[in-house]
Design a protein around this motif. Structure first.
Motif, short mmCIF file in Angstrom:
data_model
loop_
_atom_site.label_atom_id
_atom_site.label_comp_id
_atom_site.label_asym_id
_atom_site.label_seq_id
_atom_site.Cartn_x
_atom_site.Cartn_y
_atom_site.Cartn_z
N LEU A 46 29.58 37.42 39.67
CA LEU A 46 28.96 37.40 38.35
C LEU A 46 29.52 38.42 37.35
N PRO A 47 29.69 39.70 37.72
CA PRO A 47 30.24 40.64 36.73
C PRO A 47 31.57 40.15 36.17
N TRP A 48 32.41 39.69 37.08
CA TRP A 48 33.70 39.20 36.62
C TRP A 48 33.52 37.99 35.70
N LEU A 49 32.59 37.12 36.10
CA LEU A 49 32.40 35.89 35.32
C LEU A 49 31.96 36.21 33.89
N LEU A 50 31.03 37.17 33.77
CA LEU A 50 30.58 37.56 32.43
C LEU A 50 31.76 38.08 31.61
N GLY A 51 32.53 38.97 32.22
CA GLY A 51 33.70 39.51 31.52
C GLY A 51 34.68 38.42 31.17
N PHE A 52 34.84 37.51 32.11
CA PHE A 52 35.79 36.42 31.90
C PHE A 52 35.39 35.60 30.67
N SER A 105 33.62 27.90 43.26
CA SER A 105 34.30 29.19 43.32
C SER A 105 35.82 29.02 43.28
N GLN A 106 36.30 27.88 43.78
CA GLN A 106 37.74 27.60 43.66
C GLN A 106 38.15 27.55 42.20
N LEU A 107 37.31 26.86 41.43
CA LEU A 107 37.60 26.70 40.01
C LEU A 107 37.60 28.05 39.31
N LEU A 108 36.61 28.89 39.67
CA LEU A 108 36.55 30.21 39.04
C LEU A 108 37.75 31.05 39.44
N PHE A 109 38.20 30.87 40.69
CA PHE A 109 39.38 31.65 41.08
C PHE A 109 40.60 31.21 40.29
N ALA A 110 40.66 29.93 39.97
CA ALA A 110 41.73 29.48 39.08
C ALA A 110 41.64 30.23 37.76
N ASN A 142 37.70 42.84 33.90
CA ASN A 142 38.62 42.17 32.99
C ASN A 142 39.50 43.15 32.25
N SER A 143 39.67 44.33 32.83
CA SER A 143 40.50 45.32 32.16
C SER A 143 41.97 45.04 32.43
N LEU A 144 42.78 46.01 32.10
CA LEU A 144 44.21 45.93 32.28
C LEU A 144 44.59 45.51 33.71
N ALA A 151 36.48 44.77 43.62
CA ALA A 151 36.20 44.62 45.05
C ALA A 151 35.10 43.59 45.26
N LEU A 152 34.06 43.67 44.43
CA LEU A 152 32.97 42.69 44.53
C LEU A 152 33.51 41.27 44.31
N ALA A 153 34.25 41.11 43.23
CA ALA A 153 34.75 39.77 42.92
C ALA A 153 35.70 39.29 44.00
N GLY A 154 36.55 40.20 44.48
CA GLY A 154 37.51 39.81 45.51
C GLY A 154 36.81 39.36 46.77
#
Lengths: 316, 301
Positions: free
Chosen positions: B25-31, A113-118, A174-176, A99-102
């Motif tokens: 950031l949390p996602w980025l670290l995991g990524f 952030s566009q690049l990270l979304f890629a 980064n889970s399932l 939810a945070l990332a979304g």
């Protein structure tokens, strides 16, 4: 005269279509329910009923023997508790981090952030098997870029057979299938009108407060969707579970080793003479036991499940 | 804390950008830790000969040796890869068309609709992982299918159907494709739960006025489907095709082979090379199918 004929023709068409639709839906529902019904029927059968030609669906001799065997071999209650803990833990962590990332990707744009979304899309597209070995080796000697050996004095941690791999990957989104959840949240947050958010800012709420007081309560449909998907898929997952948790008692590993353990129990040894039909019968009971909690949960939440997904942003 | 970060002096936009990074950031670290680094090391392993001993891994660069071995020496790889690809190419259109059809059906009003819906989404919950793999090896299921007539009915049905369609002048290839779909109906239904949901959600966002207007103009339900529903949900056809392709990753003969090579034979290099070849093949299919579909997709806005 002419009008009434037309009317009745219309009505006929309607009737025929209803009939066709009913047949199709009933037939396909049967196809879906068949294996479950089959398992329920098999689970209550006594061994003698297996060979009785008159028994098809309803057993002649009811027995709970299959359940007792399957529960015993699988260490069912322990496995149930473990699986539930694991699924609930990863589900909650995944929902929070995704939810945070979304929200970050949907509304709080920053440079790159566009690049990270890629990158998120890339995590969806790359088959998990491609990175399985390095992740496995990494978790086996977990050193966090050499930080942990500094603290423990030169030893890296072995995180296999603990819940840590699941906790770490789900807390970091980064889970399932986490990429999918981030995508769902992002789509949903993009759909909420900007004015709502701006009103909150004007009233003096910060980004954090706006997120958790205004945006999250609005996002309940997508939260429910992610919670349900994540719980169910973690429960059923055998890909990661059997890799990371080889000797822990969770449903996936217990089910996977059920046939083997059963053969040993019944006729000690791999070259057993145990009746394969009987083995299969207990195995089916085991599967039924493994999915039973999910079915029970589904009975309670299915309405919510269907409705909430229709209202989430998947459609964008 | 606030004064260190100087949040108060940042403009509204800067604040949001800063918080945005913080949220991601949390996602980025995991990524980085659980995706990017493993991805790169997997690429490195695939180009090296890897030996594991008590001290850790010894990695020697060896060029494309593993790839050559996977493609020419290994007896199973080519066949598994071809199988996995064929299954994907065959199943994806079936699943997408089938789920669109069912979504349209489940969107209509009829008695017992909510019951039907909850049954059709049951596979989302049940069909995956161990359960599915054990299911396919279930002896009871197989025997009962034969005895209880499910098999017989199915066999008979497709046989009759085949004759009928061949008589009607369809080419043999098309007939085989369709009849095999009928006999694999369970696996198709059980793989289309999520796709039905996505289509259903899409259909419900179409404005009812469009249907009303078309009805006024005298369009039949059939015409309304092809002129309104189909174009409006066509972006979702792309989404669903991609989802279906990705969904088939998790468990098939190919992933089994890659796992076995990696975790039973401990040939990390070969296993990584196989995984990358598999990834390349999947990426190719994804690229081709999304190119083909997106040419046809209609966007409302």
């Amino acid at each position: 005269m002419h009008a009434t004929r037309l009317l009745s023709l219309e009505r006929w068409k309607k009737w025929i279509w209803s009939f066709v639709r009913l047949t199709l839906i009933a037939g396909l529902s049967f196809v879906i329910l068949y294996p479950v019904l089959q398992k329920i029927s098999t689970a209550f059968k006594a061994k003698s009923d297996l060979y009785s030609p008159i028994v098809v669906w309803l057993p002649e001799n009811y027995t709970l023997d299959n359940f007792v065997k399957a529960i015993g071999i699988m260490d069912y209650w322990q496995a149930l508790l473990n699986t539930f803990t694991l699924s609930a833990l990863t589900t909650i962590l995944t929902a929070i981090s995704c939810a945070l990332a979304g929200y970050g990707f949907a509304r709080l744009k920053f440079k790159g952030s566009q690049l990270l979304f890629a990158g998120v899309i890339l995590t969806i597209l790359v088959p998990p098997i491609t990175i399985l070995i390095p992740v496995y080796l990494n978790l086996k000697d977990f050193s966090l870029m050499g930080l942990i050996p500094l603290l423990t004095g030169g030893k890296s941690l072995n995180l296999l057979n603990t819940y840590w791999p699941f906790i770490l990957t789900s807390a970091t989104a980064n889970s399932l299938k986490a990429g999918l959840y981030i995508f769902i949240f992002r789509q949903f947050f993009r759909g909420i009108p900007k004015e709502v958010e701006e009103a909150a800012y004007i009233d003096g709420a910060g980004v954090g407060k706006t997120f958790y007081r205004i945006m999250l309560p609005n996002a309940i449909p997508s939260i429910v969707t992610v919670l349900l998907f994540s719980f169910v898929w973690q429960w059923n997952d055998s890909f990661f579970t059997t890799t990371y948790l080889t000797s822990s008692k969770v449903m996936a590993t217990q089910l996977g080793s059920l046939p083997y353990n059963l053969a040993i129990l019944l006729e000690d040894g791999a070259n057993s003479k145990a009746d394969p039909f009987y083995l299969s019968m207990v195995q089916d009971t085991g599967i039924l036991l493994a999915i039973l909690p999910l079915i029970i949960i589904y009975l309670f939440v299915q309405r919510y499940f269907v409705e909430s997904i229709e209202r989430t942003g998947i459609v964008g | 804390m606030k004064s260190i970060l100087r949040l108060d002096r940042r403009s509204y936009k800067e604040q949001k950008a800063f918080m945005g990074f913080f949220y991601v950031l949390p996602w980025l670290l995991g990524f980085i830790f659980f995706f990017l680094i493993p991805l790169l090391s997997s690429l490195r392993y695939s180009l090296s000969s890897v030996q594991a001993n008590s001290d850790g891994l010894i990695v020697h660069f060896s060029g494309f040796q593993n790839y050559v071995e996977a493609l020419t020496v290994n007896t199973e790889f080519n066949r598994s890869l071809a199988d996995a690809m064929m299954n994907m190419v065959i199943n994806v259109p079936l699943i997408v068309i089938f789920s669109l059809f069912l979504a349209v059906l489940l969107n209509q009003k009829f008695i017992g609709r909510s019951l039907a819906r909850s049954i059709f989404f049951l596979p989302v919950i049940l069909a995956s992982g161990v359960i599915l793999s054990l299911e396919s090896s279930s002896l009871i299921q197989a025997v009962n299918d034969q005895n209880a007539g499910a098999g017989a009915i199915q066999g008979l049905g497709t046989f009759e159907l085949e004759g009928l369609m061949l008589d009607a002048g369809l080419s043999e290839w098309v007939v085989n494709y369709l009849t095999s779909a009928v006999s694999r109906i369970y696996s198709i239904v059980s793989q289309s739960g999520v796709q039905i949901l996505i289509f259903l959600a899409g259909i419900q966002t179409i404005s009812p006025q469009l249907y009303e207007a078309s009805k006024m103009e005298g369009a039949t339900g059939y015409e309304a489907f092809w002129k309104i529903t189909f174009p409006m949900v066509s972006p979702l056809i792309l989404v669903n095709s991609i989802y279906t392709i990705i969904d088939s990753f998790s468990n098939n003969a190919m992933t089994d082979l890659i796992r076995e090579t990696g975790f039973t034979q401990f040939n990390f290099g070969l296993s990584s090379a196989m995984a990358w070849l598999y990834f390349a093949a999947v990426a190719l299919i994804l690229a081709v199918s999304s190119y083909l579909i997106s040419k046809k997709v209609f966007y409302y806005d």
